[in-house]
Design a protein around this motif. Structure first.
Motif, PDB file in Angstrom:
ATOM      1  N   PHE A 125       0.832  -1.204   0.000  1.00 54.64           N
ATOM      2  CA  PHE A 125       0.000   0.000   0.000  1.00 54.64           C
ATOM      3  C   PHE A 125       0.870   1.259   0.000  1.00 54.64           C
ATOM      4  N   TYR A 126       1.956   1.224   0.758  1.00 58.29           N
ATOM      5  CA  TYR A 126       2.876   2.362   0.793  1.00 58.29           C
ATOM      6  C   TYR A 126       3.505   2.589  -0.582  1.00 58.29           C
ATOM      7  N   TYR A 127       3.835   1.497  -1.271  1.00 59.53           N
ATOM      8  CA  TYR A 127       4.433   1.609  -2.605  1.00 59.53           C
ATOM      9  C   TYR A 127       3.456   2.259  -3.589  1.00 59.53           C
ATOM     10  N   ILE A 128       2.195   1.850  -3.519  1.00 54.21           N
ATOM     11  CA  ILE A 128       1.179   2.457  -4.393  1.00 54.21           C
ATOM     12  C   ILE A 128       1.067   3.952  -4.121  1.00 54.21           C
ATOM     13  N   PHE A 129       1.125   4.318  -2.847  1.00 57.34           N
ATOM     14  CA  PHE A 129       0.997   5.731  -2.473  1.00 57.34           C
ATOM     15  C   PHE A 129       2.168   6.558  -3.002  1.00 57.34           C
ATOM     16  N   ILE A 130       3.416   6.105  -2.778  1.00 56.89           N
ATOM     17  CA  ILE A 130       4.563   6.904  -3.216  1.00 56.89           C
ATOM     18  C   ILE A 130       4.658   6.928  -4.743  1.00 56.89           C
ATOM     19  N   TYR A 131       4.172   5.864  -5.391  1.00 53.43           N
ATOM     20  CA  TYR A 131       4.162   5.853  -6.859  1.00 53.43           C
ATOM     21  C   TYR A 131       3.168   6.888  -7.375  1.00 53.43           C
ATOM     22  N   SER A 132       2.005   7.006  -6.716  1.00 55.15           N
ATOM     23  CA  SER A 132       0.969   7.922  -7.193  1.00 55.15           C
ATOM     24  C   SER A 132       1.359   9.385  -7.025  1.00 55.15           C
ATOM     25  N   ILE A 133       2.254   9.680  -6.082  1.00 53.97           N
ATOM     26  CA  ILE A 133       2.655  11.077  -5.875  1.00 53.97           C
ATOM     27  C   ILE A 133       4.013  11.375  -6.507  1.00 53.97           C
ATOM     28  N   SER A 134       4.524  10.429  -7.287  1.00 46.22           N
ATOM     29  CA  SER A 134       5.795  10.638  -7.988  1.00 46.22           C
ATOM     30  C   SER A 134       5.528  11.101  -9.419  1.00 46.22           C
ATOM     31  N   GLY A 135       6.509  11.752  -9.999  1.00 44.87           N
ATOM     32  CA  GLY A 135       6.405  12.112 -11.405  1.00 44.87           C
ATOM     33  C   GLY A 135       6.343  10.859 -12.265  1.00 44.87           C
ATOM     34  N   SER A 136       5.522  10.874 -13.299  1.00 45.66           N
ATOM     35  CA  SER A 136       5.309   9.674 -14.110  1.00 45.66           C
ATOM     36  C   SER A 136       6.604   9.162 -14.731  1.00 45.66           C
ATOM     37  N   GLN A 137       7.390  10.079 -15.306  1.00 47.30           N
ATOM     38  CA  GLN A 137       8.626   9.661 -15.962  1.00 47.30           C
ATOM     39  C   GLN A 137       9.656   9.186 -14.944  1.00 47.30           C
ATOM     40  N   GLU A 138       9.755   9.877 -13.811  1.00 44.16           N
ATOM     41  CA  GLU A 138      10.716   9.471 -12.779  1.00 44.16           C
ATOM     42  C   GLU A 138      10.349   8.119 -12.177  1.00 44.16           C
ATOM     43  N   ALA A 139       9.037   7.864 -12.018  1.00 43.33           N
ATOM     44  CA  ALA A 139       8.602   6.606 -11.412  1.00 43.33           C
ATOM     45  C   ALA A 139       8.926   5.413 -12.287  1.00 43.33           C
ATOM     46  N   MET A 140       8.990   5.635 -13.583  1.00 39.72           N
ATOM     47  CA  MET A 140       9.286   4.526 -14.501  1.00 39.72           C
ATOM     48  C   MET A 140      10.697   3.993 -14.315  1.00 39.72           C
ATOM     49  N   THR A 141      11.597   4.802 -13.731  1.00 39.17           N
ATOM     50  CA  THR A 141      12.972   4.349 -13.497  1.00 39.17           C
ATOM     51  C   THR A 141      13.083   3.462 -12.266  1.00 39.17           C
ATOM     52  N   GLY A 142      12.020   3.404 -11.467  1.00 39.51           N
ATOM     53  CA  GLY A 142      12.023   2.552 -10.284  1.00 39.51           C
ATOM     54  C   GLY A 142      11.897   3.330  -8.988  1.00 39.51           C
ATOM     55  N   ILE A 143      11.068   2.830  -8.075  1.00 37.26           N
ATOM     56  CA  ILE A 143      10.850   3.458  -6.765  1.00 37.26           C
ATOM     57  C   ILE A 143      10.943   2.371  -5.707  1.00 37.26           C
ATOM     58  N   THR A 144      11.584   2.714  -4.592  1.00 37.37           N
ATOM     59  CA  THR A 144      11.715   1.741  -3.509  1.00 37.37           C
ATOM     60  C   THR A 144      11.120   2.254  -2.203  1.00 37.37           C
ATOM     61  N   TRP A 145      11.679   3.357  -1.687  1.00 34.83           N
ATOM     62  CA  TRP A 145      11.236   3.850  -0.372  1.00 34.83           C
ATOM     63  C   TRP A 145      10.675   5.263  -0.419  1.00 34.83           C
TER      64      TRP A 145
END
Length: 302
Positions: free
Chosen positions: A37-57
């Protein structure tokens, strides 16, 4: 002079070791439950292009553009109103009728009480299926009708069984003293049974609210009126069309500002998941103190 007991010291060390291992395992299990759930949240508030490079914490390129664009989709505000309305009204109606019916099933003088209760229990084992349900709703003229969302689920056998079991554990002296004072059955139910059944009623309310909020299938099958679409069904359609929506959203943002910002299909899915999930999660902190107690007392007959 006191001497140390080796058996006691070894027992103390083993208890400490067990506590450390226990807390470590439970903490890891908690993180496994929370992190998706935390991953979904940080992905949704990240820039679309930046998120495509990978998100962890941590989010990358913090932005709330995805949320603002989701709420600009056609029909979202009206669909939100419909979902909130069906959740509130459906929860109140189901809790009231199920608790009233359950109380009637505890009255020994009620005519054919055992027959009605056994008939209810039998319905848990048999299901007519989708087509008979569809024909019944059509014959009752509930298609394209807001009552479709709250009337069919107003009586739930599982909830009735839980509430009935809970009421049967209450002291009979309360009802007897009320009858001596001249109170009728409805007065006893409303002024005595309801106030002291807060735990189980809150539990039923949580179950019903979650079911009402998440339900979209009745909308999908029987509602074609755009003014009666629920939020879950609207967002379900947007998820299935995430690719085209992401291109549309990107073009709209580009016209509104000098810098083009594009929403990827994954960002759309993550944002919609948060929009649907977050409101109902806010219910649990207020009901948590009643939830466990209500389930335990309603499920175990003393």
């Amino acid at each position: 002079m006191k001497t140390l007991n080796p058996s006691k010291s070894s027992t103390g060390l083993s208890n400490i070791g067990f506590q450390i291992a226990n807390y470590t395992i439970l903490t890891l299990f908690m993180l496994l439950c929370i992190y998706p759930f935390y991953y979904i949240f940080i992905y949704s508030i990240s820039g679309s292009q930046e998120a495509m490079t990978g998100i962890t914490w941590f989010p990358k390129g913090f932005t709330l553009v995805s949320y603002s664009k989701v709420f600009e989709f056609d029909g979202i505000l009206n669909a939100t109103f419909i979902s909130v309305s069906r959740t509130v009204l459906g929860t109140l109606l189901t809790t009231f009728l199920c608790s009233l019916f359950a109380y009637l099933m505890t009255i020994e003088q009620f005519p054919m009480r055992k027959f009605f209760y056994r008939f209810l229990v039998i319905t848990l084992y048999f299901n007519a299926g989708l087509i008979p349900w569809y024909l019944l709703m059509k014959n009752l003229h509930l298609n394209d009708n807001f009552l479709l969302y709250i009337v069919p689920g107003a009586i739930n056998v599982f909830y009735i069984i839980l509430i009935k079991t809970y009421i049967e554990q209450l002291p009979k002296s309360l009802e007897e003293s009320a009858k001596i004072d001249g109170a009728g059955y409805f007065t006893i139910y409303w002024k005595i049974i309801m106030p002291i059944s807060t735990s189980i009623l809150a539990t039923i309310a949580v179950f019903t609210a979650v079911d009402q909020w998440n339900n979209w299938f009745d909308n999908y099958i029987l509602v074609s009126d755009k003014n009666l679409q629920t939020l879950q069904y609207e967002l379900y359609k947007y998820i299935t069309q995430a690719s085209s929506l992401s291109r549309q959203s990107g073009m709209e943002i580009n016209r509104g500002g000098a810098t083009a910002v594009y929403m990827t299909p994954q960002t759309v899915r993550m944002t919609i998941t948060m929009v649907v999930t977050l409101p109902i999660l806010c219910v649990y902190p207020f009901m948590q103190r009643y939830f466990v107690k209500g389930i335990m007392m309603g499920a175990i007959k003393g």
